[in-house]
Write a protein that holds these residues in place. Structure first.
Motif, PDB file in Angstrom:
ATOM      1  N   PRO A  44       0.701  -0.999  -0.007  1.00  0.00           N
ATOM      2  CA  PRO A  44      -0.157  -0.432   0.087  1.00  0.00           C
ATOM      3  C   PRO A  44       0.997   1.431   0.145  1.00  0.00           C
ATOM      4  O   PRO A  44       2.382   1.258   0.194  1.00  0.00           O
ATOM      5  N   PRO A  45       0.402   2.369  -0.411  1.00  0.00           N
ATOM      6  CA  PRO A  45       1.296   4.253  -0.238  1.00  0.00           C
ATOM      7  C   PRO A  45       1.335   3.709   0.741  1.00  0.00           C
ATOM      8  O   PRO A  45       0.926   3.497   1.967  1.00  0.00           O
ATOM      9  N   PHE A  46       2.789   4.521   1.535  1.00  0.00           N
ATOM     10  CA  PHE A  46       3.334   4.346   1.905  1.00  0.00           C
ATOM     11  C   PHE A  46       3.717   6.812   2.534  1.00  0.00           C
ATOM     12  O   PHE A  46       3.778   7.448   1.867  1.00  0.00           O
ATOM     13  N   GLU A  47       3.204   6.881   4.184  1.00  0.00           N
ATOM     14  CA  GLU A  47       3.060   8.217   3.558  1.00  0.00           C
ATOM     15  C   GLU A  47       4.949   8.714   4.419  1.00  0.00           C
ATOM     16  O   GLU A  47       4.847   8.102   5.773  1.00  0.00           O
ATOM     17  N   ILE A  48       5.534   9.604   3.807  1.00  0.00           N
ATOM     18  CA  ILE A  48       6.896   9.943   4.829  1.00  0.00           C
ATOM     19  C   ILE A  48       6.110  11.392   6.232  1.00  0.00           C
ATOM     20  O   ILE A  48       5.461  12.363   5.054  1.00  0.00           O
ATOM     21  N   ILE A  49       6.442  10.820   7.316  1.00  0.00           N
ATOM     22  CA  ILE A  49       6.352  12.173   7.921  1.00  0.00           C
ATOM     23  C   ILE A  49       7.624  12.112   8.745  1.00  0.00           C
ATOM     24  O   ILE A  49       8.336  11.461   9.491  1.00  0.00           O
ATOM     25  N   GLY A  50       8.028  13.680   9.185  1.00  0.00           N
ATOM     26  CA  GLY A  50       8.775  14.024   9.651  1.00  0.00           C
ATOM     27  C   GLY A  50      10.274  15.391   8.859  1.00  0.00           C
ATOM     28  O   GLY A  50       9.513  15.223   7.699  1.00  0.00           O
ATOM     29  N   ALA A  51       9.660  16.211   9.073  1.00  0.00           N
ATOM     30  CA  ALA A  51      10.232  17.744   8.673  1.00  0.00           C
ATOM     31  C   ALA A  51      11.380  17.436   7.809  1.00  0.00           C
ATOM     32  O   ALA A  51      11.347  17.443   6.761  1.00  0.00           O
ATOM     33  N   SER A  52      12.199  17.002   8.384  1.00  0.00           N
ATOM     34  CA  SER A  52      13.757  16.802   8.557  1.00  0.00           C
ATOM     35  C   SER A  52      13.502  15.854   6.958  1.00  0.00           C
ATOM     36  O   SER A  52      14.697  16.271   6.422  1.00  0.00           O
ATOM     37  N   ILE A  53      12.726  14.487   7.338  1.00  0.00           N
ATOM     38  CA  ILE A  53      13.182  13.637   6.168  1.00  0.00           C
ATOM     39  C   ILE A  53      12.205  14.401   4.694  1.00  0.00           C
ATOM     40  O   ILE A  53      12.983  14.033   3.807  1.00  0.00           O
ATOM     41  N   VAL A  54      11.309  14.951   4.753  1.00  0.00           N
ATOM     42  CA  VAL A  54      10.704  15.453   3.913  1.00  0.00           C
ATOM     43  C   VAL A  54      11.178  16.625   3.420  1.00  0.00           C
ATOM     44  O   VAL A  54      11.495  16.868   1.622  1.00  0.00           O
ATOM     45  N   LYS A  55      12.500  17.421   3.761  1.00  0.00           N
ATOM     46  CA  LYS A  55      12.762  18.512   3.622  1.00  0.00           C
ATOM     47  C   LYS A  55      14.005  17.443   3.240  1.00  0.00           C
ATOM     48  O   LYS A  55      14.089  18.231   1.769  1.00  0.00           O
ATOM     49  N   HIS A  56      14.511  16.523   3.105  1.00  0.00           N
ATOM     50  CA  HIS A  56      15.503  15.533   2.342  1.00  0.00           C
ATOM     51  C   HIS A  56      15.146  15.650   1.105  1.00  0.00           C
ATOM     52  O   HIS A  56      15.835  15.374   0.029  1.00  0.00           O
TER      53      HIS A  56
END
Length: 225
Positions: A66-78
């Motif tokens: 299933p789709p996976f959501e990335i959660i976290g400011a640092s990883i999203v920015k990366h």
């Protein structure tokens, strides 16, 4: 789903020293570290796997099933600007951690700690080697890679590990998760690698050059580079 099982021929002694917490230690017998690295080579069972998925920067969704959501400011920015991601899992097997436990149980504490450190260095080397393979493959389509980012780094919470673990294909190489979301075998890595397509003439992506430790909040970590 590509499987990676290339052997490690030499373990980095300097990294082993660092992972053992001996980075600044004086007058430590280097032969002990060399012996630990040699012992580790005989116990390693290197296995790796990776899957590449489309990634939606706007919603931070990995288009897996299933789709996976990335959660976290640092990883999203990366991962900003990436059109795809490579989700990887690597392990050096359970034989080496069993030997670490055995040595500790019989009172060989120094040997146990150094072998454990050599195993950590080895799994990081295995992940580095896997990255190089992915880099070569994705470069054919003009993708540049970001450095790998694992659950537990920065503000990417470890409780995201369960769902992320499933999309890496880690179970295909004998890995599993504990109730506390820790990887089994213990000397294993899961990580995500951002892939950004670069138009000819743009040059390399600056973010590739940033060390992962720079984005991690654990500033007192003994393994910090």
């Amino acid at each position: 789903m590509p499987i990676y099982n290339a052997p490690i021929l030499k373990i980095d002694a300097a990294e082993t020293r660092r992972y053992a917490g001996l980075k600044n230690a004086q007058n430590f017998d280097e032969q002990n570290i060399a012996d630990a690295c040699e012992d580790a080579l005989l116990l390693l069972d290197v296995r790796g796997v990776w899957k590449i998925y489309d990634y939606d920067c706007a919603s931070h969704i990995v288009n897996s099933e299933p789709p996976f959501e990335i959660i976290g400011a640092s990883i999203v920015k990366h991962l900003a600007g990436c059109e795809k991601v490579a989700c990887i899992a690597v392990t050096v097997g359970e034989n080496i951690e069993n030997e670490v436990s055995r040595r500790f149980t019989v009172g060989n504490y120094v040997s146990s700690v150094l072998l454990d450190a050599a195993a950590t260095a080895a799994v990081e080397q295995a992940a580095d080697s896997l990255e190089k393979i992915i880099a070569r493959e994705t470069a054919k389509d003009s993708y540049k890679m970001r450095w790998r980012f694992s659950p537990g780094y920065g503000d990417w919470q470890l409780d995201n590990q369960e769902n992320f673990f499933e999309i890496t294909g880690a179970c295909e190489i004998g890995m599993s998760l504990s109730a506390a979301m820790m990887l089994i075998p213990r000397k294993s890595v899961t990580a995500i690698i951002g892939l950004e397509q670069v138009v000819s003439g743009q040059g390399s992506v600056v973010r590739n050059k940033i060390k992962s430790c720079a984005n991690c909040s654990k500033t007192n970590c003994p393994s910090r580079a």
